[in-house]
Design an enzyme around this catalytic site. Sequence first.
Site, mmCIF file in Angstrom:
data_model
loop_
_atom_site.group_PDB
_atom_site.id
_atom_site.type_symbol
_atom_site.label_atom_id
_atom_site.label_comp_id
_atom_site.label_asym_id
_atom_site.label_seq_id
_atom_site.Cartn_x
_atom_site.Cartn_y
_atom_site.Cartn_z
ATOM 1 C CG HIS A 98 11.592 6.916 36.107
ATOM 2 N ND1 HIS A 98 10.465 6.592 35.529
ATOM 3 C CD2 HIS A 98 11.708 5.989 37.071
ATOM 4 C CE1 HIS A 98 10.232 5.106 35.898
ATOM 5 N NE2 HIS A 98 10.838 5.103 36.764
ATOM 6 C CG ASP A 147 3.604 7.338 32.850
ATOM 7 O OD1 ASP A 147 4.375 7.093 32.077
ATOM 8 O OD2 ASP A 147 4.037 6.363 33.870
ATOM 9 C CG ASP A 205 9.803 8.819 31.916
ATOM 10 O OD1 ASP A 205 9.840 8.567 33.047
ATOM 11 O OD2 ASP A 205 8.965 8.107 31.192
ATOM 12 C CG HIS A 250 5.513 6.886 27.531
ATOM 13 N ND1 HIS A 250 6.784 6.930 27.774
ATOM 14 C CD2 HIS A 250 5.167 6.977 28.813
ATOM 15 C CE1 HIS A 250 7.476 7.033 28.815
ATOM 16 N NE2 HIS A 250 6.253 7.184 29.633
ATOM 17 C CG HIS A 292 2.517 -1.637 27.045
ATOM 18 N ND1 HIS A 292 3.778 -1.603 26.583
ATOM 19 C CD2 HIS A 292 2.530 -1.164 28.188
ATOM 20 C CE1 HIS A 292 4.464 -1.019 27.497
ATOM 21 N NE2 HIS A 292 3.545 -0.733 28.474
ATOM 22 C CG HIS A 345 6.002 9.020 37.070
ATOM 23 N ND1 HIS A 345 7.146 8.512 37.767
ATOM 24 C CD2 HIS A 345 6.367 8.440 35.782
ATOM 25 C CE1 HIS A 345 8.184 8.081 36.947
ATOM 26 N NE2 HIS A 345 7.491 8.145 36.040
ATOM 27 C CG ASN A 360 10.643 5.683 27.425
ATOM 28 O OD1 ASN A 360 9.802 6.683 26.981
ATOM 29 N ND2 ASN A 360 10.048 4.824 28.182
#
Lengths: 320, 430
Positions: B180, B306, B153, B63, B310, B233, B95
């Site tokens: 997902h 993955d 995802d 991501h 954040h 995953h 996403n």
Amino acid sequence: MVESKSVSLRGKNILGLEYFSPDEIELVLQTAKEMKNIISRDIKKVPALRGKAIVNLFYEPSTRTRSSFELAGKYLGADVINITAGSSSIVKGESLRDTLLTVEDMGVDAIVMRHKAEGAPEYATKVVKAAIVNAGDGAHGHPSQGLLDLFTIRQYKGGFKGLKCAIIGDILHSRVARSDIWGMRKMGIEVHLAGPRTLIPRFLFEEKGIFIHDRIEDAIENADVINVLRIQLERQKSGLFPSTREYARIFGLNEKRLTLAKKDVLVMHPGPMNKGWEISPKVAYSSNSAIQEQVRNGVAVRMAILTLILTGGKSNEITA
Amino acid sequence: MKLLLKGGRVIDPANGIDKTADVLIEDGKIEQVSKNIQADNAVQVIDVSGKIVTPGLIDMHTHMREPGQEAKEDFASGSRAAAAGGYTTIATMPNTKPVVDKAILIDGLKQRAREDAVVNIEIIGALTKEQKGEELAEVGDMCQSGAVAFSDDGHYVQNSRVLLNGLDYLRTFDKIIISHAEETALVEDGVMNEGKRSAMLGMKGRPTVAEDIAVMRDILLAEYADAPIHIAHISSKNAVELVRQAKKRGVKVTSEVTPHNLTMTEDMVDMADSSTKVNPPLRTAEDVKAMQEGLIDGTIDAIVTDHAAHAEEEKDREFRYAPSGFPGLETAVGVLLTDLYHEGKIDLPLLVEKMTSSPAKVFKLNKGTLSKNAPADVTVIDTEAEWIVEKEKFYTMGAHSPFIGRKLRGKPIMTIVDGRIIMQNGIIID
């Protein structure tokens, strides 16, 4: 004052009964006994915590836990203030971290915390140095309730070993149930859980001394203690049981079911009750009920907790 | 510009190579892999004896947070984290804000990646408009802009008709769907694995059966459509078994697993620290063992991080409210070598395969190989280097990782993209 075997809670955080040793539980219960004497006096105030500042930081509504912690602090001479989610900067979106730091900067000695999120008090211990007392975190724990339940059981039953306690209702979402299970097991009480299977966690405590039943009658049978848990309307709305009416009929504690237990069975409820749902009014106010006594004991136990963590509980300081 | 990597153990699973050899790179391409290549004056020679030389690592599942969430990560930081971790190609999930569900967004991201990224960036487009799971996005258009695959995802495509449409429609474009797989109603509000530990802590669980149901439905639809599906995953023991059985009967299903689901269990969840909060969650020791077995027997095709950074303040809060995911690009090789290779559980060629040729095959990329004329994406790994994971040294913006503080053995020491050294000894060379 009992100084039991050099056990001390001074400077400790009260996060959950899973972290307590039986000796530490014993220390709290014995100290609470002294405290109960103080509350029954005409003049209740003692100076044990004079000069100490305590903040009740409550992110969820509460009547008895918050007011009993507040009175506990005040009877002991501490300065106690309340911060509740609805009337503070929490509404403005202040993070828990910043709220804790703000409170700490004002110089408090202990923070009594109620929070929706499991582990929030434990998180708080990593943010501030003040002692943290968990007054209920999500479905995780409510250690002071677990301790006051033990205190109440001992008061009526004289001891713990060999007792059979049924815990009835919503175990899944109940912090009280988890604290009771930990506390009771550590003190040698056999725990029988029952309720709709939708409200019993899978994989729960697969260990000695804990039994799970599909019918509440099986849990109640021959019980010395029955602890009835509050059922929340929200659970019915999310489909975990079909109706409160059906719940009351099949899983509620009524007079008929009570006869399955021992004659001198002690009925407890952490409150607030939904009378007519999980417990019938007659049972709630019967001579077997210790529900009002639980509230009285709550103040004493919370006085004990605050004293023990802030001073270690030296007798001269308490009774001076 | 020529570069000669001398004397390393070359592991190139695409060509069945595992031997001590030299690797000659010329004009951004692999020129030659063989013993004792003679260097002329125009060649920069690097001694990599005692080290492992592999095709550049490929991560099919990251991501990068562009567009819209650049406070968490962006191509500049995320691609540097990739390079530091030995990755030369990473695929980024759609996403984002807005969701990458249109060709113009793919074009824009490719443009940004060219400007900001130091490794190859592949863009995965959304399967459905705004990832709502209701109608197919313009996947054909996105293919023409170079989308590598399609995925919602972060969300399970609940509506079976929508997924079946996607499987059928994408046949024209020869691209895969990445699923997902978590049945939504069973995982709502869940913050960790449903098991002994969640029961004890009172935290809401995400049961493995949610993954199993979703994986089974996806397999059945892929089988019915005779179209490929890739399970993102994977983490549940039963789900691995479902994929194993499906592969046996010829279903075009592939799967991937993360380093954390290969090595960590729910027992590591600390309710005071959201670093271990991730979806799918850390499972049980039994599940972890099944992941390792699935990797070894070929049920699981790729190892993916993955990688999901954040902002520090987003993760530094109550476990329940913290977002799921943590960065993984910079720790993957170290964790895999420490917990799987050095523990004697999985050998080196297999790990390399699952991070190079195998993901390239799933994506149908001309990468993950040291064949002559392949792009010169190469990674050099020191399997013995000991180091401690420190957030201060991360290139990713993410500051929370369950691996912080761990002592690891093994790390990438050089990353080469298109023949250019972009990382050496952990330092990015811009």
